[in-house]
Design a protein around this motif. Structure first.
Motif, PDB file in Angstrom:
ATOM      1  N   ALA A 180       0.817  -1.214   0.000  1.00  0.00           N
ATOM      2  CA  ALA A 180       0.000   0.000   0.000  1.00  0.00           C
ATOM      3  C   ALA A 180       0.851   1.264   0.000  1.00  0.00           C
ATOM      4  CB  ALA A 180      -0.930  -0.006   1.211  1.00  0.00           C
ATOM      5  N   GLU A 181       2.015   1.224   0.638  1.00  0.00           N
ATOM      6  CA  GLU A 181       2.840   2.424   0.775  1.00  0.00           C
ATOM      7  C   GLU A 181       4.076   2.436  -0.117  1.00  0.00           C
ATOM      8  OE1 GLU A 181       1.986   5.093   2.626  1.00  0.00           O
ATOM      9  OE2 GLU A 181       0.115   4.014   2.981  1.00  0.00           O
ATOM     10  N   GLY A 182       4.484   1.272  -0.620  1.00  0.00           N
ATOM     11  CA  GLY A 182       5.707   1.251  -1.396  1.00  0.00           C
ATOM     12  C   GLY A 182       5.949  -0.091  -2.050  1.00  0.00           C
ATOM     13  N   PHE A 183       7.127  -0.222  -2.622  1.00  0.00           N
ATOM     14  CA  PHE A 183       7.486  -1.471  -3.280  1.00  0.00           C
ATOM     15  C   PHE A 183       8.928  -1.815  -2.952  1.00  0.00           C
ATOM     16  CE2 PHE A 183       8.643   1.822  -6.259  1.00  0.00           C
ATOM     17  CZ  PHE A 183       9.754   1.366  -6.932  1.00  0.00           C
ATOM     18  N   THR A 184       9.227  -3.104  -3.051  1.00  0.00           N
ATOM     19  CA  THR A 184      10.572  -3.577  -2.764  1.00  0.00           C
ATOM     20  C   THR A 184      11.086  -4.455  -3.897  1.00  0.00           C
ATOM     21  OG1 THR A 184       9.769  -5.497  -1.546  1.00  0.00           O
ATOM     22  CG2 THR A 184      10.273  -3.531  -0.259  1.00  0.00           C
ATOM     23  N   ILE A 185      12.390  -4.454  -4.048  1.00  0.00           N
ATOM     24  CA  ILE A 185      13.104  -5.351  -4.957  1.00  0.00           C
ATOM     25  C   ILE A 185      14.141  -6.056  -4.092  1.00  0.00           C
ATOM     26  CG2 ILE A 185      14.624  -5.527  -6.963  1.00  0.00           C
ATOM     27  CD1 ILE A 185      13.400  -2.818  -7.904  1.00  0.00           C
ATOM     28  N   VAL A 186      14.121  -7.381  -4.103  1.00  0.00           N
ATOM     29  CA  VAL A 186      15.035  -8.159  -3.269  1.00  0.00           C
ATOM     30  C   VAL A 186      15.791  -9.139  -4.167  1.00  0.00           C
ATOM     31  CG1 VAL A 186      15.216  -9.772  -1.338  1.00  0.00           C
ATOM     32  CG2 VAL A 186      13.465  -7.970  -1.299  1.00  0.00           C
ATOM     33  N   VAL A 187      17.110  -9.177  -4.002  1.00  0.00           N
ATOM     34  CA  VAL A 187      17.953 -10.132  -4.723  1.00  0.00           C
ATOM     35  C   VAL A 187      18.718 -10.942  -3.688  1.00  0.00           C
ATOM     36  CG1 VAL A 187      19.850 -10.443  -6.350  1.00  0.00           C
ATOM     37  CG2 VAL A 187      18.159  -8.638  -6.749  1.00  0.00           C
ATOM     38  N   SER A 188      18.581 -12.277  -3.770  1.00  0.00           N
ATOM     39  CA  SER A 188      19.241 -13.181  -2.817  1.00  0.00           C
ATOM     40  C   SER A 188      20.080 -14.207  -3.563  1.00  0.00           C
ATOM     41  CB  SER A 188      18.203 -13.936  -1.985  1.00  0.00           C
ATOM     42  OG  SER A 188      17.438 -13.043  -1.233  1.00  0.00           O
ATOM     43  N   ASP A 189      21.208 -14.537  -2.982  1.00  0.00           N
ATOM     44  CA  ASP A 189      22.047 -15.594  -3.540  1.00  0.00           C
ATOM     45  C   ASP A 189      22.589 -16.450  -2.404  1.00  0.00           C
ATOM     46  OD1 ASP A 189      24.787 -14.763  -2.619  1.00  0.00           O
ATOM     47  OD2 ASP A 189      24.399 -13.020  -3.877  1.00  0.00           O
ATOM     48  N   ARG A 190      23.235 -17.543  -2.773  1.00  0.00           N
ATOM     49  CA  ARG A 190      23.889 -18.429  -1.808  1.00  0.00           C
ATOM     50  C   ARG A 190      25.386 -18.452  -2.078  1.00  0.00           C
ATOM     51  NH1 ARG A 190      19.658 -23.408  -2.464  1.00  0.00           N
ATOM     52  NH2 ARG A 190      17.851 -22.364  -1.582  1.00  0.00           N
ATOM     53  N   GLY A 191      25.911 -17.268  -2.350  1.00  0.00           N
ATOM     54  CA  GLY A 191      27.306 -17.146  -2.750  1.00  0.00           C
ATOM     55  C   GLY A 191      28.269 -16.997  -1.589  1.00  0.00           C
ATOM     56  N   ILE A 192      29.369 -16.292  -1.850  1.00  0.00           N
ATOM     57  CA  ILE A 192      30.466 -16.199  -0.881  1.00  0.00           C
ATOM     58  C   ILE A 192      30.138 -15.317   0.311  1.00  0.00           C
ATOM     59  CG2 ILE A 192      32.203 -16.665  -2.648  1.00  0.00           C
ATOM     60  CD1 ILE A 192      32.948 -13.678  -2.564  1.00  0.00           C
ATOM     61  N   GLY A 193      29.129 -14.476   0.202  1.00  0.00           N
ATOM     62  CA  GLY A 193      28.762 -13.593   1.303  1.00  0.00           C
ATOM     63  C   GLY A 193      29.805 -12.518   1.545  1.00  0.00           C
ATOM     64  N   VAL A 194      29.518 -11.661   2.511  1.00  0.00           N
ATOM     65  CA  VAL A 194      30.414 -10.556   2.861  1.00  0.00           C
ATOM     66  C   VAL A 194      30.816 -10.731   4.324  1.00  0.00           C
ATOM     67  CG1 VAL A 194      30.651  -8.048   3.002  1.00  0.00           C
ATOM     68  CG2 VAL A 194      29.162  -9.051   1.245  1.00  0.00           C
ATOM     69  N   PRO A 195      32.115 -10.703   4.611  1.00  0.00           N
ATOM     70  CA  PRO A 195      32.529 -10.810   6.013  1.00  0.00           C
ATOM     71  C   PRO A 195      31.815  -9.757   6.869  1.00  0.00           C
ATOM     72  CG  PRO A 195      34.432 -10.954   4.563  1.00  0.00           C
ATOM     73  CD  PRO A 195      33.258 -10.572   3.703  1.00  0.00           C
ATOM     74  N   ALA A 196      31.365 -10.172   8.048  1.00  0.00           N
ATOM     75  CA  ALA A 196      30.564  -9.299   8.917  1.00  0.00           C
ATOM     76  C   ALA A 196      31.261  -7.982   9.225  1.00  0.00           C
ATOM     77  CB  ALA A 196      30.221 -10.033  10.214  1.00  0.00           C
ATOM     78  N   ASP A 197      32.557  -8.011   9.468  1.00  0.00           N
ATOM     79  CA  ASP A 197      33.267  -6.787   9.840  1.00  0.00           C
ATOM     80  C   ASP A 197      33.534  -5.856   8.661  1.00  0.00           C
ATOM     81  OD1 ASP A 197      35.101  -8.586   8.753  1.00  0.00           O
ATOM     82  OD2 ASP A 197      36.752  -7.887  10.006  1.00  0.00           O
ATOM     83  N   GLU A 198      33.147  -6.257   7.445  1.00  0.00           N
ATOM     84  CA  GLU A 198      33.350  -5.425   6.260  1.00  0.00           C
ATOM     85  C   GLU A 198      32.039  -4.906   5.668  1.00  0.00           C
ATOM     86  OE1 GLU A 198      35.864  -7.472   3.457  1.00  0.00           O
ATOM     87  OE2 GLU A 198      37.255  -8.073   5.034  1.00  0.00           O
ATOM     88  N   GLN A 199      30.924  -5.363   6.182  1.00  0.00           N
ATOM     89  CA  GLN A 199      29.636  -5.023   5.573  1.00  0.00           C
ATOM     90  C   GLN A 199      29.333  -3.533   5.588  1.00  0.00           C
ATOM     91  OE1 GLN A 199      26.524  -7.589   7.079  1.00  0.00           O
ATOM     92  NE2 GLN A 199      27.714  -9.414   6.590  1.00  0.00           N
ATOM     93  N   GLN A 200      29.734  -2.811   6.644  1.00  0.00           N
ATOM     94  CA  GLN A 200      29.441  -1.387   6.734  1.00  0.00           C
ATOM     95  C   GLN A 200      30.196  -0.583   5.669  1.00  0.00           C
ATOM     96  OE1 GLN A 200      31.310  -3.063   8.938  1.00  0.00           O
ATOM     97  NE2 GLN A 200      33.185  -1.899   9.195  1.00  0.00           N
TER      98      GLN A 200
END
Length: 148
Positions: free
Chosen positions: A61-81
């Motif tokens: 009702a208020e907006g829309f989203t686009i989501v992309v998901s994979d099962r790849g290598i990911g991003v190290p937690a301490d580098e995500q920011q």
């Protein structure tokens, strides 16, 4: 766009899901397409074949989203920011071709369209990017093509 992404997907399984009612969305089609194609290309690039990549769209009702998901290598937690900073490359992605500009550009496009981008990732488990937008461009949105 589906045919374009199937070519890019190679041996990956590309799944598209949509929820929500049909609704007119006032936004910039080219910028939205660029965001989706970039995120899908990254999902392919950072996932081993054969992998499963999901593109999900939702209109509410208020907006829309686009989501992309994979099962790849990911991003190290301490580098995500740092992931959206120009020229930043995660330490586990340095051997994969790229400039480190794509996500920085995507973040700028999303903000120009009045939206937000979020990331959920676990190293060696995968990544999910979510782009959330209002149904109409806010009046404060920056012009995307000021000379057009």
């Amino acid at each position: 766009m589906r045919a374009q992404m199937q070519l890019v997907a190679g041996g990956h399984e590309l799944i598209y899901q949509h929820s929500g009612k049909e609704h007119i969305i006032c936004s910039d089609r080219n910028l939205l397409k660029h965001c989706a194609v970039n995120l899908l290309s990254n999902a392919v690039k950072y996932s081993a074949e054969p992998g499963r990549i999901v593109l999900r769209t939702e209109v509410g009702a208020e907006g829309f989203t686009i989501v992309v998901s994979d099962r790849g290598i990911g991003v190290p937690a301490d580098e995500q920011q740092k992931l959206f900073e120009p020229f930043f490359r995660a330490s586990n992605a340095l051997e994969i071709a790229g400039t480190g500009l794509g996500l920085h550009i995507i973040k700028n496009y999303v903000h120009q369209l009045g939206g937000e981008i979020t990331l959920k990732s676990r190293e060696n488990k995968g990544t999910t990017f979510s782009l959330s937008f209002p149904l109409r461009l806010p009046e404060t949105a920056a012009p995307v093509h000021p000379f057009a």
